[in-house]
Scaffold this motif. Structure first.
Motif, PDB file in Angstrom:
ATOM      1  N   GLU A  70       6.400 -24.100   2.195  1.00  0.00           N
ATOM      2  CA  GLU A  70       7.328 -23.532   3.169  1.00  0.00           C
ATOM      3  C   GLU A  70       6.756 -22.264   3.795  1.00  0.00           C
ATOM      4  OE1 GLU A  70      11.443 -25.133   1.014  1.00  0.00           O
ATOM      5  OE2 GLU A  70      10.917 -23.011   0.989  1.00  0.00           O
ATOM      6  N   VAL A  71       6.073 -21.444   2.971  1.00  0.00           N
ATOM      7  CA  VAL A  71       5.465 -20.218   3.490  1.00  0.00           C
ATOM      8  C   VAL A  71       4.368 -20.557   4.502  1.00  0.00           C
ATOM      9  CG1 VAL A  71       4.079 -18.205   2.881  1.00  0.00           C
ATOM     10  CG2 VAL A  71       6.021 -18.829   1.459  1.00  0.00           C
ATOM     11  N   ILE A  72       3.501 -21.539   4.144  1.00  0.00           N
ATOM     12  CA  ILE A  72       2.408 -21.911   5.048  1.00  0.00           C
ATOM     13  C   ILE A  72       2.973 -22.517   6.333  1.00  0.00           C
ATOM     14  CG2 ILE A  72       0.432 -23.444   5.326  1.00  0.00           C
ATOM     15  CD1 ILE A  72      -0.152 -23.073   2.354  1.00  0.00           C
ATOM     16  N   ALA A  73       3.990 -23.407   6.197  1.00  0.00           N
ATOM     17  CA  ALA A  73       4.593 -24.012   7.385  1.00  0.00           C
ATOM     18  C   ALA A  73       5.222 -22.943   8.284  1.00  0.00           C
ATOM     19  CB  ALA A  73       5.638 -25.042   6.965  1.00  0.00           C
ATOM     20  N   SER A  74       5.860 -21.951   7.647  1.00  0.00           N
ATOM     21  CA  SER A  74       6.456 -20.864   8.428  1.00  0.00           C
ATOM     22  C   SER A  74       5.382 -20.052   9.145  1.00  0.00           C
ATOM     23  CB  SER A  74       7.269 -19.962   7.502  1.00  0.00           C
ATOM     24  OG  SER A  74       7.778 -18.857   8.201  1.00  0.00           O
ATOM     25  N   TRP A  75       4.250 -19.829   8.443  1.00  0.00           N
ATOM     26  CA  TRP A  75       3.144 -19.087   9.068  1.00  0.00           C
ATOM     27  C   TRP A  75       2.594 -19.857  10.261  1.00  0.00           C
ATOM     28  CZ3 TRP A  75      -2.242 -20.544   8.119  1.00  0.00           C
ATOM     29  CH2 TRP A  75      -3.146 -19.734   8.791  1.00  0.00           C
ATOM     30  N   LEU A  76       2.395 -21.186  10.107  1.00  0.00           N
ATOM     31  CA  LEU A  76       1.878 -21.995  11.210  1.00  0.00           C
ATOM     32  C   LEU A  76       2.852 -21.992  12.397  1.00  0.00           C
ATOM     33  CD1 LEU A  76       0.484 -25.050   9.212  1.00  0.00           C
ATOM     34  CD2 LEU A  76      -0.861 -23.317  10.415  1.00  0.00           C
ATOM     35  N   GLU A  77       4.144 -22.108  12.070  1.00  0.00           N
ATOM     36  CA  GLU A  77       5.150 -22.085  13.139  1.00  0.00           C
ATOM     37  C   GLU A  77       5.129 -20.744  13.869  1.00  0.00           C
ATOM     38  OE1 GLU A  77       9.988 -22.662  13.751  1.00  0.00           O
ATOM     39  OE2 GLU A  77       9.092 -22.771  11.754  1.00  0.00           O
ATOM     40  N   ASN A  78       4.944 -19.652  13.104  1.00  0.00           N
ATOM     41  CA  ASN A  78       4.885 -18.327  13.715  1.00  0.00           C
ATOM     42  C   ASN A  78       3.665 -18.195  14.626  1.00  0.00           C
ATOM     43  OD1 ASN A  78       5.775 -15.467  13.905  1.00  0.00           O
ATOM     44  ND2 ASN A  78       3.830 -15.076  12.892  1.00  0.00           N
ATOM     45  N   LEU A  79       2.528 -18.815  14.202  1.00  0.00           N
ATOM     46  CA  LEU A  79       1.333 -18.788  15.057  1.00  0.00           C
ATOM     47  C   LEU A  79       1.631 -19.449  16.407  1.00  0.00           C
ATOM     48  CD1 LEU A  79      -1.700 -19.620  12.718  1.00  0.00           C
ATOM     49  CD2 LEU A  79      -1.093 -17.428  13.751  1.00  0.00           C
ATOM     50  N   SER A  80       2.295 -20.619  16.349  1.00  0.00           N
ATOM     51  CA  SER A  80       2.570 -21.316  17.606  1.00  0.00           C
ATOM     52  C   SER A  80       3.588 -20.553  18.454  1.00  0.00           C
ATOM     53  CB  SER A  80       3.076 -22.727  17.312  1.00  0.00           C
ATOM     54  OG  SER A  80       4.326 -22.685  16.638  1.00  0.00           O
ATOM     55  N   ARG A  81       4.537 -19.894  17.798  1.00  0.00           N
ATOM     56  CA  ARG A  81       5.572 -19.173  18.546  1.00  0.00           C
ATOM     57  C   ARG A  81       5.046 -17.897  19.193  1.00  0.00           C
ATOM     58  NH1 ARG A  81      11.159 -19.605  14.967  1.00  0.00           N
ATOM     59  NH2 ARG A  81      11.550 -21.820  15.381  1.00  0.00           N
ATOM     60  N   GLY A 236      -8.622 -14.345   5.983  1.00  0.00           N
ATOM     61  CA  GLY A 236      -7.830 -13.456   5.133  1.00  0.00           C
ATOM     62  C   GLY A 236      -6.466 -14.024   4.821  1.00  0.00           C
ATOM     63  N   LYS A 237      -5.808 -14.655   5.821  1.00  0.00           N
ATOM     64  CA  LYS A 237      -4.462 -15.172   5.601  1.00  0.00           C
ATOM     65  C   LYS A 237      -4.481 -16.317   4.598  1.00  0.00           C
ATOM     66  CE  LYS A 237      -0.078 -15.195   6.348  1.00  0.00           C
ATOM     67  NZ  LYS A 237       0.742 -14.033   5.990  1.00  0.00           N
ATOM     68  N   ILE A 238      -5.459 -17.231   4.725  1.00  0.00           N
ATOM     69  CA  ILE A 238      -5.517 -18.347   3.784  1.00  0.00           C
ATOM     70  C   ILE A 238      -5.809 -17.829   2.378  1.00  0.00           C
ATOM     71  CG2 ILE A 238      -6.883 -20.369   3.136  1.00  0.00           C
ATOM     72  CD1 ILE A 238      -7.081 -21.099   6.060  1.00  0.00           C
ATOM     73  N   THR A 239      -6.718 -16.847   2.272  1.00  0.00           N
ATOM     74  CA  THR A 239      -6.998 -16.258   0.955  1.00  0.00           C
ATOM     75  C   THR A 239      -5.740 -15.635   0.364  1.00  0.00           C
ATOM     76  OG1 THR A 239      -9.278 -15.801   1.632  1.00  0.00           O
ATOM     77  CG2 THR A 239      -8.440 -14.613  -0.287  1.00  0.00           C
ATOM     78  N   GLU A 240      -4.959 -14.944   1.202  1.00  0.00           N
ATOM     79  CA  GLU A 240      -3.707 -14.332   0.733  1.00  0.00           C
ATOM     80  C   GLU A 240      -2.706 -15.396   0.293  1.00  0.00           C
ATOM     81  OE1 GLU A 240      -1.815 -11.994   3.735  1.00  0.00           O
ATOM     82  OE2 GLU A 240       0.134 -12.043   2.717  1.00  0.00           O
ATOM     83  N   LEU A 241      -2.584 -16.470   1.095  1.00  0.00           N
ATOM     84  CA  LEU A 241      -1.612 -17.515   0.775  1.00  0.00           C
ATOM     85  C   LEU A 241      -1.962 -18.244  -0.519  1.00  0.00           C
ATOM     86  CD1 LEU A 241      -1.094 -19.023   4.336  1.00  0.00           C
ATOM     87  CD2 LEU A 241       0.548 -17.651   3.049  1.00  0.00           C
ATOM     88  N   LEU A 242      -3.272 -18.300  -0.854  1.00  0.00           N
ATOM     89  CA  LEU A 242      -3.692 -19.038  -2.040  1.00  0.00           C
ATOM     90  C   LEU A 242      -3.830 -18.146  -3.264  1.00  0.00           C
ATOM     91  CD1 LEU A 242      -6.411 -21.401  -0.528  1.00  0.00           C
ATOM     92  CD2 LEU A 242      -3.998 -21.858  -0.903  1.00  0.00           C
ATOM     93  N   SER A 243      -3.581 -16.831  -3.123  1.00  0.00           N
ATOM     94  CA  SER A 243      -3.713 -15.940  -4.278  1.00  0.00           C
ATOM     95  C   SER A 243      -2.691 -16.324  -5.340  1.00  0.00           C
ATOM     96  CB  SER A 243      -3.499 -14.492  -3.849  1.00  0.00           C
ATOM     97  OG  SER A 243      -2.210 -14.330  -3.293  1.00  0.00           O
ATOM     98  N   ASN A 244      -3.049 -16.058  -6.594  1.00  0.00           N
ATOM     99  CA  ASN A 244      -2.211 -16.478  -7.718  1.00  0.00           C
ATOM    100  C   ASN A 244      -0.845 -15.825  -7.671  1.00  0.00           C
ATOM    101  OD1 ASN A 244      -3.692 -18.389  -8.974  1.00  0.00           O
ATOM    102  ND2 ASN A 244      -4.416 -17.117 -10.648  1.00  0.00           N
ATOM    103  N   SER A 245       0.194 -16.608  -7.867  1.00  0.00           N
ATOM    104  CA  SER A 245       1.566 -16.113  -7.942  1.00  0.00           C
ATOM    105  C   SER A 245       1.822 -15.505  -9.320  1.00  0.00           C
ATOM    106  CB  SER A 245       2.542 -17.264  -7.691  1.00  0.00           C
ATOM    107  OG  SER A 245       3.840 -16.908  -8.076  1.00  0.00           O
TER     108      SER A 245
END
Length: 700
Positions: A70-81, A236-245
């Protein structure tokens, strides 16, 4: 609650030697059967435990991947918007529509500016004359929005405006995605690719003619007349999104996989190549996801893992959650060891019971056994009274409700808070105690607890006897041995005083910061005004650089405390006109150490303390106190370094006048080896905003 189940056997009457031997044989046979049954039960328990652990692991993975997807999808949607500001402009809509209606060759159309064709084709000349303005507008949008470059494409996939000053050819994937954006009336995303700048991707957004204005769904009755193509650096964004929770267990990794043609590759921006080929066949189910199971790691490092992959809407990406096989099996192995140890003890116990049974059969210990049973019964009763006493003195509210929401048990604390006897509360529901609105909110959680059979915790404001309380409510399903749900167990913890204490502590910290700022200003009025301006500009620059809310708060705190060490520098050095001697410079630079000694024992974040400690460092290593370079300096310290020098230059001192902001910016821009150019650029933008202009106007 704990229970002790005691089974007693009827003691037979004394018998003869022959009958006694037969009974001993029967007892031994029973012991052997019990031992075999214990071993079988242990094996079954291990199998059940393995299934339970793996099911739990699968559910964890589903929750983790769902949240991250959901976070990645929201980020992609924000890129397009981000392109909406451009493509929803009537200027661009009209221009794209006019280009779309042009029947000639686009390459000839935009060559008329430098030929005599402008006089031959009036429409072409008009469009060509507008081209420089459209290019500038597109370039400004791309720079402001953080894209590497952008293009405007026709419906046929031909680029006729570009931010990089020329129209390089597009590959087949880009042309296909531009066409797909028009057909689907929605954004499309390219595969990521590795370039010299890092990992990049393209976003394609359809442009509609002016008639599309006013539609709430972003579509139009007419087809799109062009496509906005935006290229973004996403390392940087992909690295941030994949960092350990923080929720990730030991051995767990989150990975991102991309399909390129018929091959699958792991996206790894932190590596030299940016990708790692997946060497084994990837199993995709009918839903497009990768089912939970054992397989090699997609990192291609010969690691055996349990993994689960979820298809991300948009690009051909899968979010893959992995845990090493050994880490996943560790609780099962430990449980298996414990079960078989317990089974061994059970068999040993069975043998001891057999011996005890033989002894009972002889009639020697019958009276003693009876006495022991009576003592055990007394002990059980005492334990029950003890548990009841503990339960009665628990401050938290404990409630048991049936499937209809009626109270079947409440503890003394709940009854006392409600102001009613426990017996009266039994059979009532939440609405009768807390009111309809509160009950409606709490009962919406009950449906999820019963439906999913899992524990949920919520924080709810609840009025009890007209007084507002903030409760942490933990709800758990009450399950029978067969797994059926019989109700809900609720535990209410009153957090009102705790939250009030937290708020009070925050106010105390703010007051302490203000007191320190007043102390700085009293020591040197120049430092007081400097600190105020530094803090205001630092916050705006941090926001302009899209730092998180926490980082913005940290840099404001650091800026307010940054000059505290100068209170311990002799005033004749602080205000000396002209250049300091090497000895005086050494004394001045000690203010960093003074500040560190004062602040290190105060309850502030380590990042705030280190930002203050490093703010006088320079990228080329010419700063102090540690001569740090480039990557060794925190981003917060880099921002403070630029802002500290800027504020010092534009404010007067006892020994010199003030520089103009533009002149100070030119000086900072010229020192590219000392100051972060990204911070300097952000500062240049901020001082031309209304907030920046107000801060500069109030700098005195």
């Amino acid at each position: 609650m704990s229970e002790h189940l005691i089974k007693t056997a009827e003691v037979p009457k004394p018998v003869g030697t022959t009958g006694q031997g037969a009974r001993i044989g029967v007892v031994l046979a029973v012991v052997l059967l019990l031992s075999a049954g214990i071993v079988l039960l242990a094996a079954q328990a291990v199998r059940d435990r393995k299934a339970e652990v793996l099911e739990h692991q699968q559910k964890r993975f589903e929750l983790l991947t769902q949240g991250r997807t959901e976070v990645i999808a929201s980020w992609l949607e924000n890129l397009s918007r981000q392109g909406d500001r451009l493509i929803k402009s009537d200027l661009f809509r009209l221009y794209a529509a006019e280009v779309d209606t042009y029947a000639g060759d686009l390459s000839n159309l935009f060559g008329t500016l430098h030929s005599n064709r402008a006089t031959e084709d009036g429409d072409a000349a008009t469009l060509t004359e507008q081209l420089p303005m459209m290019e500038n507008t597109l370039r400004e949008f791309s720079t402001y929005s953080g894209f590497l470059n952008a293009r405007i494409l026709s419906r046929q996939g031909e680029a006729y405006i570009a931010t990089d000053g020329y129209l390089p050819p597009m590959n087949q994937e880009q042309i296909a995605l531009a066409s797909a954006a028009i057909k689907a009336n929605g954004p499309q995303y390219s595969s990521v690719r590795k370039t010299a700048q890092g990992v990049e991707m393209d976003v394609f957004v359809p442009i509609y003619p002016p008639e599309a204005v006013g539609r709430t769904d972003g579509n139009s009755d007419r087809a799109a007349v062009g496509v906005l193509m935006m290229t973004r650096q996403v390392s940087g964004k992909i690295t941030e999104l994949l960092s350990n929770s923080p929720l990730a267990a030991a051995g767990e990794k989150t990975r991102l996989m991309q399909k390129s043609g018929s091959l699958f590759r792991e996206i790894a921006p932190w590596t030299a190549d940016g990708f790692t080929d997946v060497s084994f066949p990837v199993e995709i189910d009918e839903t497009g996801h990768i089912p939970f199971g054992v397989r090699p790691s997609i990192a291609n490092d010969d690691t055996k893992v349990y993994s689960l992959g979820v298809r991300i809407p948009g690009p051909a990406w899968w979010l893959v959650q992995e845990i090493s096989y050994d880490a996943a099996m560790r609780p099962i192995v430990e449980y298996e060891r414990t079960v078989y140890i317990v089974a061994g003890l059970g068999i040993l116990t069975a043998l001891l019971i057999a011996g005890l049974a033989w002894w009972i059969l002889t009639g020697v210990q019958s009276q003693r056994v009876a006495k022991q049973f009576r003592a055990l019964a007394t002990q059980i009763e005492e334990q029950k009274l003890f548990i009841d006493s503990v339960n009665a003195n628990i401050e938290e509210f404990i409630v048991l409700k049936d499937l209809n929401g009626k109270f079947t048990y409440v503890n003394e604390a709940f009854a006392a808070a409600a102001g009613r006897p426990r017996e009266e509360l039994l059979g009532m529901d939440t609405a009768a105690v807390f009111g309809f609105d509160t009950a409606k909110r709490l009962e919406s959680i009950d449906e999820m607890v019963l439906g999913e059979k899992r524990k949920m915790t919520v924080n709810e404001p609840i009025f009890i006897r007209s007084r507002r309380h903030l409760f942490q409510v933990a709800k758990s399903p009450y399950l029978c041995a067969d797994g059926s749900c019989q109700g809900i167990v609720e535990v209410y913890r009153d957090m009102t005083e705790f939250v009030a204490v937290q708020e009070k502590n925050k106010r105390l910290v703010r007051n302490a910061m203000e007191a320190l700022g007043s102390t700085i200003k009293a020591a040197d009025p120049y430092l007081g005004g400097h600190t105020k301006l530094l803090a205001g500009l630092a916050v705006e620059v941090a926001k302009a650089m899209h730092l998180s809310a926490l980082e913005v708060a940290e840099i404001e705190t650091a800026a307010n405390l940054s000059q505290i060490g100068k209170m311990f520098v002799p005033n004749e050095i602080l205000t000396k006109p002209g250049k300091l001697t090497p000895e005086e410079k050494g004394v001045m630079e000690k203010h960093v150490e003074y500040a560190y000694r004062i602040l290190k024992d105060i309850d502030i974040d380590e990042s705030v303390l280190m930002a203050i400690y490093q703010m006088n460092e320079r990228l080329d290593g010419s700063g102090y106190p540690k001569k740090l370079k480039d990557g060794e300096i925190l981003m917060l310290a880099r921002i403070l370094a630029v802002l500290n020098v800027f504020c010092a230059m534009i404010r007067p001192r006892s020994y010199r006048g003030a520089e103009e902001p533009a002149q100070a910016l030119n000086i900072l821009s010229g020192d590219v080896g000392k100051f972060d150019p990204e911070v300097v650029a952000a500062l240049a933008d901020v001082i031309h905003t209304p907030t920046g202009e107000k801060l500069l106007a109030d700098k005195e």
